[in-house]
Design a protein around this motif. Structure first.
Motif, PDB file in Angstrom:
ATOM      1  N   THR A 104       0.840  -1.191   0.000  1.00 16.83           N
ATOM      2  CA  THR A 104       0.000   0.000   0.000  1.00 16.83           C
ATOM      3  C   THR A 104       0.876   1.243   0.000  1.00 16.83           C
ATOM      4  O   THR A 104       2.045   1.202   0.393  1.00 16.83           O
ATOM      5  N   GLU A 105       0.268   2.355  -0.421  1.00 20.64           N
ATOM      6  CA  GLU A 105       0.990   3.628  -0.453  1.00 20.64           C
ATOM      7  C   GLU A 105       0.808   4.311   0.900  1.00 20.64           C
ATOM      8  O   GLU A 105      -0.026   5.203   1.078  1.00 20.64           O
ATOM      9  N   ARG A 106       1.616   3.876   1.834  1.00 18.97           N
ATOM     10  CA  ARG A 106       1.517   4.338   3.219  1.00 18.97           C
ATOM     11  C   ARG A 106       2.910   4.650   3.741  1.00 18.97           C
ATOM     12  O   ARG A 106       3.888   4.013   3.351  1.00 18.97           O
ATOM     13  N   PHE A 107       2.990   5.650   4.619  1.00 18.81           N
ATOM     14  CA  PHE A 107       4.240   5.850   5.346  1.00 18.81           C
ATOM     15  C   PHE A 107       3.950   6.101   6.815  1.00 18.81           C
ATOM     16  O   PHE A 107       2.876   6.588   7.186  1.00 18.81           O
ATOM     17  N   GLU A 108       4.906   5.738   7.641  1.00 22.17           N
ATOM     18  CA  GLU A 108       4.946   6.158   9.036  1.00 22.17           C
ATOM     19  C   GLU A 108       6.263   6.887   9.242  1.00 22.17           C
ATOM     20  O   GLU A 108       7.304   6.455   8.736  1.00 22.17           O
ATOM     21  N   LEU A 109       6.207   7.990   9.968  1.00 28.66           N
ATOM     22  CA  LEU A 109       7.419   8.741  10.274  1.00 28.66           C
ATOM     23  C   LEU A 109       7.929   8.287  11.640  1.00 28.66           C
ATOM     24  O   LEU A 109       7.229   8.411  12.641  1.00 28.66           O
ATOM     25  N   MET A 110       9.140   7.731  11.648  1.00 28.13           N
ATOM     26  CA  MET A 110       9.771   7.287  12.887  1.00 28.13           C
ATOM     27  C   MET A 110      10.765   8.346  13.361  1.00 28.13           C
ATOM     28  O   MET A 110      11.586   8.831  12.578  1.00 28.13           O
ATOM     29  N   VAL A 111      10.671   8.702  14.634  1.00 32.09           N
ATOM     30  CA  VAL A 111      11.607   9.650  15.236  1.00 32.09           C
ATOM     31  C   VAL A 111      11.925   9.174  16.650  1.00 32.09           C
ATOM     32  O   VAL A 111      11.017   8.836  17.412  1.00 32.09           O
ATOM     33  N   ASN A 112      13.204   9.144  16.967  1.00 32.21           N
ATOM     34  CA  ASN A 112      13.642   8.726  18.298  1.00 32.21           C
ATOM     35  C   ASN A 112      13.103   7.354  18.683  1.00 32.21           C
ATOM     36  O   ASN A 112      12.756   7.095  19.828  1.00 32.21           O
ATOM     37  N   GLY A 113      13.010   6.464  17.684  1.00 27.75           N
ATOM     38  CA  GLY A 113      12.610   5.093  17.942  1.00 27.75           C
ATOM     39  C   GLY A 113      11.127   4.873  18.111  1.00 27.75           C
ATOM     40  O   GLY A 113      10.703   3.784  18.520  1.00 27.75           O
ATOM     41  N   LYS A 114      10.295   5.890  17.784  1.00 31.36           N
ATOM     42  CA  LYS A 114       8.842   5.752  17.918  1.00 31.36           C
ATOM     43  C   LYS A 114       8.139   6.351  16.705  1.00 31.36           C
ATOM     44  O   LYS A 114       8.651   7.266  16.053  1.00 31.36           O
ATOM     45  N   GLU A 115       6.925   5.831  16.441  1.00 37.19           N
ATOM     46  CA  GLU A 115       6.104   6.413  15.377  1.00 37.19           C
ATOM     47  C   GLU A 115       5.628   7.797  15.786  1.00 37.19           C
ATOM     48  O   GLU A 115       5.116   7.988  16.890  1.00 37.19           O
ATOM     49  N   LEU A 116       5.779   8.767  14.889  1.00 35.34           N
ATOM     50  CA  LEU A 116       5.280  10.118  15.131  1.00 35.34           C
ATOM     51  C   LEU A 116       4.096  10.445  14.229  1.00 35.34           C
ATOM     52  O   LEU A 116       3.158  11.102  14.652  1.00 35.34           O
ATOM     53  N   ALA A 117       4.148   9.993  12.979  1.00 33.20           N
ATOM     54  CA  ALA A 117       3.078  10.314  12.023  1.00 33.20           C
ATOM     55  C   ALA A 117       2.757   9.094  11.183  1.00 33.20           C
ATOM     56  O   ALA A 117       3.595   8.210  10.987  1.00 33.20           O
ATOM     57  N   ASN A 118       1.530   9.064  10.656  1.00 37.80           N
ATOM     58  CA  ASN A 118       1.047   7.961   9.837  1.00 37.80           C
ATOM     59  C   ASN A 118       0.251   8.565   8.683  1.00 37.80           C
ATOM     60  O   ASN A 118      -0.578   9.458   8.901  1.00 37.80           O
ATOM     61  N   ALA A 119       0.521   8.122   7.452  1.00 42.05           N
ATOM     62  CA  ALA A 119      -0.137   8.763   6.308  1.00 42.05           C
ATOM     63  C   ALA A 119      -0.347   7.775   5.172  1.00 42.05           C
ATOM     64  O   ALA A 119       0.386   6.783   5.049  1.00 42.05           O
ATOM     65  N   TYR A 120      -1.356   8.074   4.332  1.00 43.37           N
ATOM     66  CA  TYR A 120      -1.709   7.200   3.211  1.00 43.37           C
ATOM     67  C   TYR A 120      -1.959   8.010   1.945  1.00 43.37           C
ATOM     68  O   TYR A 120      -2.291   9.194   1.996  1.00 43.37           O
ATOM     69  N   SER A 121      -1.853   7.308   0.818  1.00 45.69           N
ATOM     70  CA  SER A 121      -2.680   7.655  -0.334  1.00 45.69           C
ATOM     71  C   SER A 121      -4.001   6.952  -0.036  1.00 45.69           C
ATOM     72  O   SER A 121      -4.066   5.713   0.017  1.00 45.69           O
ATOM     73  N   GLU A 122      -5.049   7.740   0.206  1.00 52.12           N
ATOM     74  CA  GLU A 122      -6.277   7.188   0.771  1.00 52.12           C
ATOM     75  C   GLU A 122      -7.011   6.285  -0.226  1.00 52.12           C
ATOM     76  O   GLU A 122      -7.115   6.598  -1.414  1.00 52.12           O
ATOM     77  N   LEU A 123      -7.513   5.173   0.301  1.00 52.40           N
ATOM     78  CA  LEU A 123      -8.316   4.255  -0.509  1.00 52.40           C
ATOM     79  C   LEU A 123      -9.653   4.918  -0.818  1.00 52.40           C
ATOM     80  O   LEU A 123     -10.405   5.281   0.090  1.00 52.40           O
ATOM     81  N   ASN A 124      -9.954   5.100  -2.110  1.00 53.52           N
ATOM     82  CA  ASN A 124     -11.229   5.717  -2.487  1.00 53.52           C
ATOM     83  C   ASN A 124     -12.072   4.823  -3.374  1.00 53.52           C
ATOM     84  O   ASN A 124     -13.081   5.259  -3.927  1.00 53.52           O
ATOM     85  N   ASP A 125     -11.679   3.563  -3.525  1.00 49.89           N
ATOM     86  CA  ASP A 125     -12.467   2.567  -4.256  1.00 49.89           C
ATOM     87  C   ASP A 125     -13.425   1.916  -3.264  1.00 49.89           C
ATOM     88  O   ASP A 125     -13.003   1.158  -2.391  1.00 49.89           O
ATOM     89  N   PRO A 126     -14.731   2.191  -3.339  1.00 51.25           N
ATOM     90  CA  PRO A 126     -15.664   1.669  -2.330  1.00 51.25           C
ATOM     91  C   PRO A 126     -15.746   0.147  -2.317  1.00 51.25           C
ATOM     92  O   PRO A 126     -15.962  -0.454  -1.253  1.00 51.25           O
ATOM     93  N   ILE A 127     -15.600  -0.499  -3.461  1.00 46.89           N
ATOM     94  CA  ILE A 127     -15.669  -1.964  -3.503  1.00 46.89           C
ATOM     95  C   ILE A 127     -14.455  -2.569  -2.818  1.00 46.89           C
ATOM     96  O   ILE A 127     -14.579  -3.484  -1.991  1.00 46.89           O
ATOM     97  N   ASP A 128     -13.284  -2.060  -3.143  1.00 48.19           N
ATOM     98  CA  ASP A 128     -12.059  -2.516  -2.486  1.00 48.19           C
ATOM     99  C   ASP A 128     -12.134  -2.251  -0.983  1.00 48.19           C
ATOM    100  O   ASP A 128     -11.759  -3.094  -0.162  1.00 48.19           O
ATOM    101  N   GLN A 129     -12.639  -1.067  -0.610  1.00 46.52           N
ATOM    102  CA  GLN A 129     -12.727  -0.731   0.811  1.00 46.52           C
ATOM    103  C   GLN A 129     -13.651  -1.695   1.547  1.00 46.52           C
ATOM    104  O   GLN A 129     -13.348  -2.145   2.659  1.00 46.52           O
ATOM    105  N   TYR A 130     -14.765  -2.029   0.928  1.00 47.50           N
ATOM    106  CA  TYR A 130     -15.685  -2.967   1.577  1.00 47.50           C
ATOM    107  C   TYR A 130     -15.018  -4.330   1.771  1.00 47.50           C
ATOM    108  O   TYR A 130     -15.141  -4.941   2.842  1.00 47.50           O
ATOM    109  N   GLU A 131     -14.301  -4.789   0.772  1.00 48.43           N
ATOM    110  CA  GLU A 131     -13.617  -6.084   0.887  1.00 48.43           C
ATOM    111  C   GLU A 131     -12.556  -6.055   1.982  1.00 48.43           C
ATOM    112  O   GLU A 131     -12.360  -7.040   2.700  1.00 48.43           O
TER     113      GLU A 131
END
Length: 517
Positions: free
Chosen positions: A408-435
């Motif tokens: 998936t097109e996702r990232f998490e930003l790690m800083v000082n050994g911990k997750e700080l941020a979480n981001a996506y290219s958002e899923l906008n296909d309703p059929i895929d999302q339902y599955e």
């Protein structure tokens, strides 16, 4: 509270309270006090060559040195402290000297709020001081402050116990230097982020805290009940799905500073009630969001601290853009030697076993990969690093990778050994999302109590069409920890969650009272 439960000092202060009222002095006056100056500003603007400035200041008495007909005290207001000089003859120009001899010397205490009217001068010792011409009692303190005292090189009565400090933050802010600065920086951080978003034309919104479905994240919710509707409700674990509905509705960019609640563990980096910022922008992807995020964090760091470098423990962390980017598979291979690409659930479970990572039957591929990364990789990323391209099983709300459908097109930003941020290219296909939601329900049936529930109204919203969108969430409390150099989340929360104080029975009336820690 019975008189037997009061300390000797508290009894003395209550007697002083009564004595003040007997003299016609109201210890808690209702009238406005006309403050026109503050300690730091008074010191900064003082000039030995100028005419003495008349000031009206207010704050707490923090120390006193009584010396016959003249005394000094230290007054603390919202900005800092300043010395005050009190002369009996100036304070009591007539025959009645009781205002000085009795009221000031005997009935006022450290911690009392007072108002001072007088003029500013410099003492022979060179200290900028307010010469008091009038003193007004504004609020009587019935409990003594834990002021640090030194004897034989040792400090006594210091208010340093963490549990007491977090439970009685109001005392911590008064007596411990630097605590207020942490929260002033926290406010600067929020203001800087808000300014950055507003400058791009994005809109701040509010979404529900009470939700019928706990969606938008994989977390265990708090459950409550709505009496009128007679339905269970959840305190939100995330605001993601509501913000995406607004993108469907035509907003191009929306953000919210959201108070979230997750019924999970508490430790140095987790509090069950926390603040998260989430932003969603139309016609963008996760590559754009990485650039946007690193620019935002660089600006915030400069606004708060005046530099892009922050010291956290032994580490100097640089928020100077750009940040390093590493795929999750690359990270796992680097720190474990295992290549997870193409591995099925059984193979991943075997890898966990060989790495001595505990698993259980409820864990699917996503959870197993998450455990491997969390145990073996996450703590190694001290400098800001984007971990990108997560396996699809870990990201039920994320668009499939444009070149590899297993990712998936996702990232998490790690800083000082911990997750700080979480981001996506958002899923906008309703059929895929339902599955994807259906797959999450299967995990729930296996015992995963953090798996997402199908949100049918959100699917319906997607069916009306959501443009390509990128979203990002950032933990504001963890960011505050980094920018203020703190190693525990409790230090950046004004009132962190605490266990209830132990109680004891009052001897006389059976009322429950807080027990001493």
């Amino acid at each position: 509270m019975s008189i037997q439960e009061l300390s000797e000092q508290e009894i003395v202060r209550r007697n002083s309270l009564a004595a003040l009222r007997e003299r016609g002095i109201e210890p808690y006056p209702a009238a406005e006090y006309p403050v026109d100056g503050h300690t730091v500003e008074i010191k900064e603007n003082f000039s030995d060559d100028a005419e003495p400035r008349q000031v009206c200041i207010a704050g707490r008495i923090m120390s006193r040195r009584i010396m016959g007909k003249a005394s000094f005290m230290e007054l603390q207001d919202s900005e800092g402290r300043i010395q005050v000089y009190i002369s009996r003859d100036d304070l009591c120009p007539g025959e009645d000297k009781d205002m000085y001899n009795v009221v000031f010397k005997k009935l006022l205490d450290i911690g009392d709020f007072i108002g001072i009217k007088g003029f500013v001068f410099r003492t022979q010792m060179g200290e900028i001081t307010v010469h008091a011409q009038e003193i007004t009692l504004l609020s009587k303190s019935l409990r003594p402050l834990p002021i640090v005292k030194m004897k034989d090189g040792k400090a006594y009565d210091a208010f340093t116990d963490p549990e007491q400090r977090y439970r009685q933050r109001y005392v911590d802010l008064v007596v411990n230097k630097g605590v207020k600065d942490i929260f002033l920086k926290r406010t600067k951080m929020f203001n800087s982020m808000r300014e950055f978003f507003n400058s791009h034309g994005y809109i701040e919104v509010d979404t529900p805290i009470l939700q019928s479905i706990a969606g938008g994240a994989a977390a265990r919710p708090f459950i409550t009940h709505h009496n009128t509707l007679d339905i269970p409700l959840y305190l939100r674990i995330a605001n993601e799905l509501y913000l995406k509905r607004l993108i469907v509705g035509g907003f191009e960019g929306v953000y919210e500073f959201s108070r979230n609640f997750r019924n999970e563990g508490m430790d140095r980096t987790h509090n069950p009630e926390f603040t998260c910022m989430e932003i969603y922008v139309s016609y963008k992807d996760y590559n754009w969001m990485m650039n946007f995020t690193e620019q935002m964090l660089e600006k915030i760091c400069l606004d708060v601290n005046g530099t892009t470098d922050v010291q956290v423990g032994d580490n100097v962390i640089s928020f100077k853009a750009p940040f390093k980017r590493v795929t999750m598979a690359e990270a796992i291979k680097e720190f474990t030697g295992y290549d997870i690409e193409g591995k099925n659930e059984d193979e991943l479970r075997q890898i966990c076993k060989e790495l001595h990572i505990e698993t259980d039957a409820s864990m699917g591929k996503g959870k197993l990969i998450d455990e491997i990364f969390g145990e073996k990789c996450e703590g190694n990323y001290i400098q800001p690093t984007f971990i990108i391209d997560y396996p699809i099983e870990m990201s039920p709300l994320t668009k499939r990778h444009r070149t590899n459908p297993e990712l998936t097109e996702r990232f998490e930003l790690m800083v000082n050994g911990k997750e700080l941020a979480n981001a996506y290219s958002e899923l906008n296909d309703p059929i895929d999302q339902y599955e994807r939601f259906v797959e999450q329900m299967k995990l729930s049936e296996k015992g995963d109590d953090e798996a997402m529930i199908i949100d049918k109204d959100f699917i319906r919203a997607l069916e009306y069409g959501m443009p390509p969108t990128s979203g990002m969430g950032i933990g504001m409390d963890r960011l505050a920890m980094l920018l203020t150099g703190q190693t525990t989340i409790q230090e950046v929360l004004l009132f962190p969650q605490m266990r209830p104080e132990k109680v004891k029975k009052a001897a006389e009336n059976g009322e429950e009272q807080p027990a001493e820690e």
